[in-house]
Design a protein around this motif. Structure first.
Motif, mmCIF file in Angstrom:
data_model
loop_
_atom_site.group_PDB
_atom_site.id
_atom_site.type_symbol
_atom_site.label_atom_id
_atom_site.label_comp_id
_atom_site.label_asym_id
_atom_site.label_seq_id
_atom_site.Cartn_x
_atom_site.Cartn_y
_atom_site.Cartn_z
ATOM 1 N N MET A 47 48.012 27.908 67.756
ATOM 2 C CA MET A 47 48.123 28.719 68.940
ATOM 3 C C MET A 47 49.189 29.775 68.706
ATOM 4 O O MET A 47 50.235 29.512 68.136
ATOM 5 N N ASN A 48 48.885 30.982 69.146
ATOM 6 C CA ASN A 48 49.854 32.059 68.998
ATOM 7 C C ASN A 48 50.994 31.844 69.970
ATOM 8 O O ASN A 48 50.803 31.474 71.113
ATOM 9 N N ARG A 49 52.152 32.105 69.507
ATOM 10 C CA ARG A 49 53.332 32.009 70.352
ATOM 11 C C ARG A 49 53.728 33.395 70.808
ATOM 12 O O ARG A 49 53.161 34.402 70.371
ATOM 13 N N LEU A 50 54.715 33.424 71.627
ATOM 14 C CA LEU A 50 55.205 34.694 72.112
ATOM 15 C C LEU A 50 55.808 35.514 70.974
ATOM 16 O O LEU A 50 55.615 36.716 70.901
ATOM 17 N N ILE A 51 56.490 34.837 70.061
ATOM 18 C CA ILE A 51 57.159 35.533 68.964
ATOM 19 C C ILE A 51 56.273 35.602 67.725
ATOM 20 O O ILE A 51 56.372 36.516 66.952
ATOM 21 N N GLY A 52 55.410 34.653 67.528
ATOM 22 C CA GLY A 52 54.560 34.670 66.353
ATOM 23 C C GLY A 52 53.873 33.331 66.159
ATOM 24 O O GLY A 52 53.937 32.449 67.015
ATOM 25 N N LYS A 53 53.207 33.219 65.047
ATOM 26 C CA LYS A 53 52.480 31.997 64.752
ATOM 27 C C LYS A 53 53.405 30.960 64.120
ATOM 28 O O LYS A 53 54.366 31.306 63.444
ATOM 29 N N LYS A 54 53.056 29.724 64.352
ATOM 30 C CA LYS A 54 53.795 28.634 63.737
ATOM 31 C C LYS A 54 53.421 28.591 62.264
ATOM 32 O O LYS A 54 52.260 28.690 61.893
ATOM 33 N N LYS A 55 54.424 28.463 61.419
ATOM 34 C CA LYS A 55 54.180 28.431 59.984
ATOM 35 C C LYS A 55 53.557 27.099 59.586
ATOM 36 O O LYS A 55 53.898 26.051 60.127
ATOM 37 N N ASP A 56 52.639 27.169 58.634
ATOM 38 C CA ASP A 56 52.051 25.953 58.104
ATOM 39 C C ASP A 56 53.073 25.241 57.242
ATOM 40 O O ASP A 56 53.776 25.866 56.444
ATOM 41 N N LYS A 57 53.122 23.925 57.388
ATOM 42 C CA LYS A 57 54.066 23.147 56.593
ATOM 43 C C LYS A 57 53.480 22.920 55.204
ATOM 44 O O LYS A 57 52.275 22.716 55.049
ATOM 45 N N ALA A 58 54.337 22.950 54.223
ATOM 46 C CA ALA A 58 53.911 22.661 52.857
ATOM 47 C C ALA A 58 53.607 21.169 52.763
ATOM 48 O O ALA A 58 54.235 20.353 53.438
ATOM 49 N N PRO A 59 52.631 20.805 51.938
ATOM 50 C CA PRO A 59 52.322 19.373 51.820
ATOM 51 C C PRO A 59 53.516 18.609 51.242
ATOM 52 O O PRO A 59 54.276 19.131 50.443
#
Length: 128
Positions: free
Chosen positions: A1-13
């Motif tokens: 989901m898009n946030r107000l400031i930006g997208k949540k970064k995907d976590k590295a495995p």
């Protein structure tokens, strides 16, 4: 989901135990190299101590003692690192054992089903 400031970064495995063990191997090799370098320096310093006399000899001895202390610290770090690596290897072995056991149980269940089928088809009266 898009946030107000930006997208949540995907976590590295998350790293696997094999990855961590490999990193520890390389770190251990680096520490071993440092220990070998200090050994060479210590030998040179001891040769210098044998040649010198007076205050210069005391200074060379102090330098040799410092090198010896560094070597001892690196050896302690190496031993600790190898102990950690041993623990990780034991956990890896335990995981492999559990997976092997699960596969064995599955194979035994399948064999049991096959055996029951064969036992139903076998007629004891035909044996005599």
């Amino acid at each position: 989901m898009n946030r107000l400031i930006g997208k949540k970064k995907d976590k590295a495995p998350a790293p696997t135990l094999d990855d961590i063990s490999g990193k520890m191997d390389s770190r251990g090799e680096g520490i071993d190299k440092k220990i070998n370098d200090l050994d060479i320096q210590l030998r040179k310093q001891m040769e210098t101590v044998k040649k010198l006399k007076g205050p210069a000899k005391a200074s060379a001895k102090n330098r040799a003692m410092m090198i010896l202390k560094q070597k001892k610290k690196y050896m302690q770090q190496r031993d600790q690192l190898y102990a950690q690596q041993f623990n990780i290897d034991q956990v890896t072995y335990a995981q492999a054992t559990v997976k092997d056991t699960q596969e064995t149980v599955k194979a035994m269940k399948g064999a049991t089903k096959e055996l029951k089928k064969e036992m139903k088809s076998l007629k004891i009266t035909e044996i005599e």
